[in-house]
Design a protein around this motif. Structure first.
Motif, short mmCIF file in Angstrom:
data_model
loop_
_atom_site.label_atom_id
_atom_site.label_comp_id
_atom_site.label_asym_id
_atom_site.label_seq_id
_atom_site.Cartn_x
_atom_site.Cartn_y
_atom_site.Cartn_z
N THR A 103 -86.30 59.12 -56.94
CA THR A 103 -84.89 58.23 -55.43
C THR A 103 -86.40 58.32 -54.95
N THR A 104 -86.23 56.92 -53.51
CA THR A 104 -87.08 57.24 -52.97
C THR A 104 -86.38 57.20 -51.03
N ILE A 105 -86.19 57.43 -50.19
CA ILE A 105 -85.41 57.21 -48.90
C ILE A 105 -86.54 57.08 -47.48
N HIS A 106 -86.68 56.05 -46.84
CA HIS A 106 -87.36 55.29 -46.44
C HIS A 106 -87.12 55.40 -44.82
N PRO A 107 -87.26 56.84 -44.59
CA PRO A 107 -86.84 56.23 -42.31
C PRO A 107 -88.36 55.60 -41.57
N GLY A 108 -87.61 55.37 -40.87
CA GLY A 108 -88.45 55.00 -39.72
C GLY A 108 -89.15 55.94 -38.57
N ALA A 109 -88.99 55.42 -37.61
CA ALA A 109 -89.07 56.56 -36.19
C ALA A 109 -87.65 57.78 -35.68
N ILE A 110 -88.00 58.54 -36.64
CA ILE A 110 -86.38 59.58 -36.84
C ILE A 110 -86.14 60.22 -35.41
N LEU A 111 -85.17 60.25 -35.32
CA LEU A 111 -85.02 60.75 -33.77
C LEU A 111 -83.64 61.05 -33.81
N HIS B 218 -80.61 61.28 -48.76
CA HIS B 218 -80.73 62.63 -49.02
C HIS B 218 -80.01 62.75 -50.36
N VAL B 219 -78.95 63.64 -49.52
CA VAL B 219 -77.65 63.93 -50.62
C VAL B 219 -76.90 63.01 -51.12
N ALA B 220 -76.37 62.28 -50.45
CA ALA B 220 -75.92 60.29 -51.30
C ALA B 220 -76.63 60.48 -52.69
N ALA B 221 -78.11 60.61 -52.22
CA ALA B 221 -79.41 59.52 -53.28
C ALA B 221 -78.63 60.76 -53.99
N LEU B 222 -78.45 62.01 -54.54
CA LEU B 222 -78.33 63.12 -55.39
C LEU B 222 -77.59 63.05 -55.66
N ARG B 223 -76.71 62.97 -54.49
CA ARG B 223 -75.14 62.93 -56.33
C ARG B 223 -74.83 61.78 -56.70
N THR B 224 -75.23 60.64 -56.44
CA THR B 224 -75.54 59.18 -57.06
C THR B 224 -75.89 58.63 -58.06
N PRO B 225 -75.92 58.91 -59.26
CA PRO B 225 -76.85 58.47 -60.75
C PRO B 225 -77.58 57.45 -60.33
N GLU B 226 -76.31 56.23 -60.38
CA GLU B 226 -77.30 55.13 -59.89
C GLU B 226 -78.45 55.16 -58.60
N SER B 227 -78.61 55.81 -58.32
CA SER B 227 -79.43 55.63 -57.27
C SER B 227 -81.30 56.01 -58.30
N ALA B 228 -81.02 56.83 -59.03
CA ALA B 228 -82.34 56.86 -59.34
C ALA B 228 -83.27 55.68 -59.67
N GLY B 229 -84.09 55.69 -59.25
CA GLY B 229 -85.25 54.11 -60.06
C GLY B 229 -85.30 53.64 -58.99
#
Length: 343
Positions: free
Chosen positions: A182-190, A233-244
């Motif tokens: 799974t990839t997470i895509h932030p913008g300008a991180i504040l 990131h943690v939500a993706a880890l705990r959500t199997p459907e987020s893979a891919g």
């Protein structure tokens, strides 16, 4: 207890990711390049997850060196590849940024596979989404279905090249090896910092707040609160459907001028930047190889990123841009990153 490996543990985002994981009940092993950054990681844990220090282990591993990675992966259930090289000024040698991004990602995935690890959450960027796609004027909206075309960019940008090539390599590797990525895509991180070692993005706020940024370009960006990025990131880890899947973690578009307005209203005694640089000056400086090379691809257009898919994964609304900006400003003041206010 599942143990998660977090690469680049001393980074701004990684510290918040570690805090989220510890509070969620995971054990964490974090990688650092050397011992110099270790105190900042422990300070972050004390601030973000007090009482959970015993569930964190730090080990040394470098993205450009095989040493230490096999040991780092031992006993790990999943990997969060957060490590990145980010510079404030475009380097003369792009490989200073590109090599750690691409070679480092390939190294992390290769050692993860060798250890039998199948689950990886990777920090990517909107830089891999909204560039080189023919958008040079006006407003355009982007989603996770868009992928940066490096050959179509007006000017090269090392960070964008590195992130895009690294993500492409990650997806190719995952597909070839049956890895759940799974990839997470932030913008300008504040957002709030836990210690003085923050990020390039926070400099956007502190530089405007104390006027050390003498003038603003007429551009804008999608803002991401670091707490939302870590939680996703943690939500993706705990959500199997987020893979891919790819997920944008992006709030509304804001210009430098609008950010300055938020700061000026909250800190009326500070010398918040007011001057604006015309686009033609930005273009000239860029052609001469100046620091504006990192923003030239955003001059003259507005890039809006649809973060609704990521918000659904998170299960709650994003924090507001104002909250992200003001918490970054407060951190800058608290850690002495902002010059004293005007008399």
């Amino acid at each position: 207890m599942d143990r998660i490996l977090v690469t680049g543990a001393s980074g701004f985002v990684a510290k918040h990711v570690i805090g989220e994981l510890l509070r969620a009940g995971y054990g964490v092993r974090g990688t650092v390049r050397g011992q110099g950054k270790v105190p900042g990681v422990w300070a972050a844990v004390a601030a973000l997850a007090p009482g959970f220090e015993g569930q964190l282990e730090l080990v040394e591993a470098d993205l450009l060196d095989d040493r230490g990675w096999a040991e780092a992966m031992d006993g790990i259930s999943a990997v969060m590849h957060v490590a990145a090289t980010i510079v404030a000024v475009e380097p003369k040698d792009p490989d200073l940024v590109v090599r750690p991004a691409v070679d480092g990602t390939e190294r992390v995935l290769r050692f993860a596979r060798a250890a039998g690890i199948e689950r990886v959450v990777m920090t990517s960027s909107i830089a891999t989404v909204g560039y080189g796609l023919g958008h040079e004027r006006g407003v355009r909206r982007y989603s996770e279905t868009d992928f940066t075309n490096l050959e179509g960019m007006r000017r090269s940008w090392a960070y964008c090249i590195g992130k895009t090539r690294a993500e492409r390599a990650a997806w190719d590797f995952a597909k070839a090896n049956g890895m759940a990525l799974t990839t997470i895509h932030p913008g300008a991180i504040l957002g709030p910092a836990t210690d003085p070692e923050t990020s390039i993005s926070l400099g956007l706020v502190t530089g405007l707040l104390d006027g050390s940024t003498p003038a603003m370009a007429r551009i804008g960006f999608a803002i991401s609160d670091v707490r939302d990025v870590a939680a996703m990131h943690v939500a993706a880890l705990r959500t199997p459907e987020s893979a891919g899947q790819r997920y944008l973690c992006t709030g509304p578009y804001m210009t430098f001028g609008q950010v300055a307005d938020v700061l000026r209203a909250a800190y009326p005694d500070h010398a918040v930047t007011t001057k604006v640089v015309p686009d033609w000056i930005i273009r000239i400086i860029s052609m001469l190889g100046g620091p504006t090379r990192q923003i030239i691809n955003d001059v003259g257009n507005e890039k809006h990123f649809d973060g609704s898919k990521g918000e659904a994964l998170l299960g709650r609304p994003y924090r507001s841009n104002r909250e992200a900006i003001l918490s970054a400003a407060e951190s800058g003041i608290r850690f002495g990153l902002v010059k004293p206010k005007a008399k």
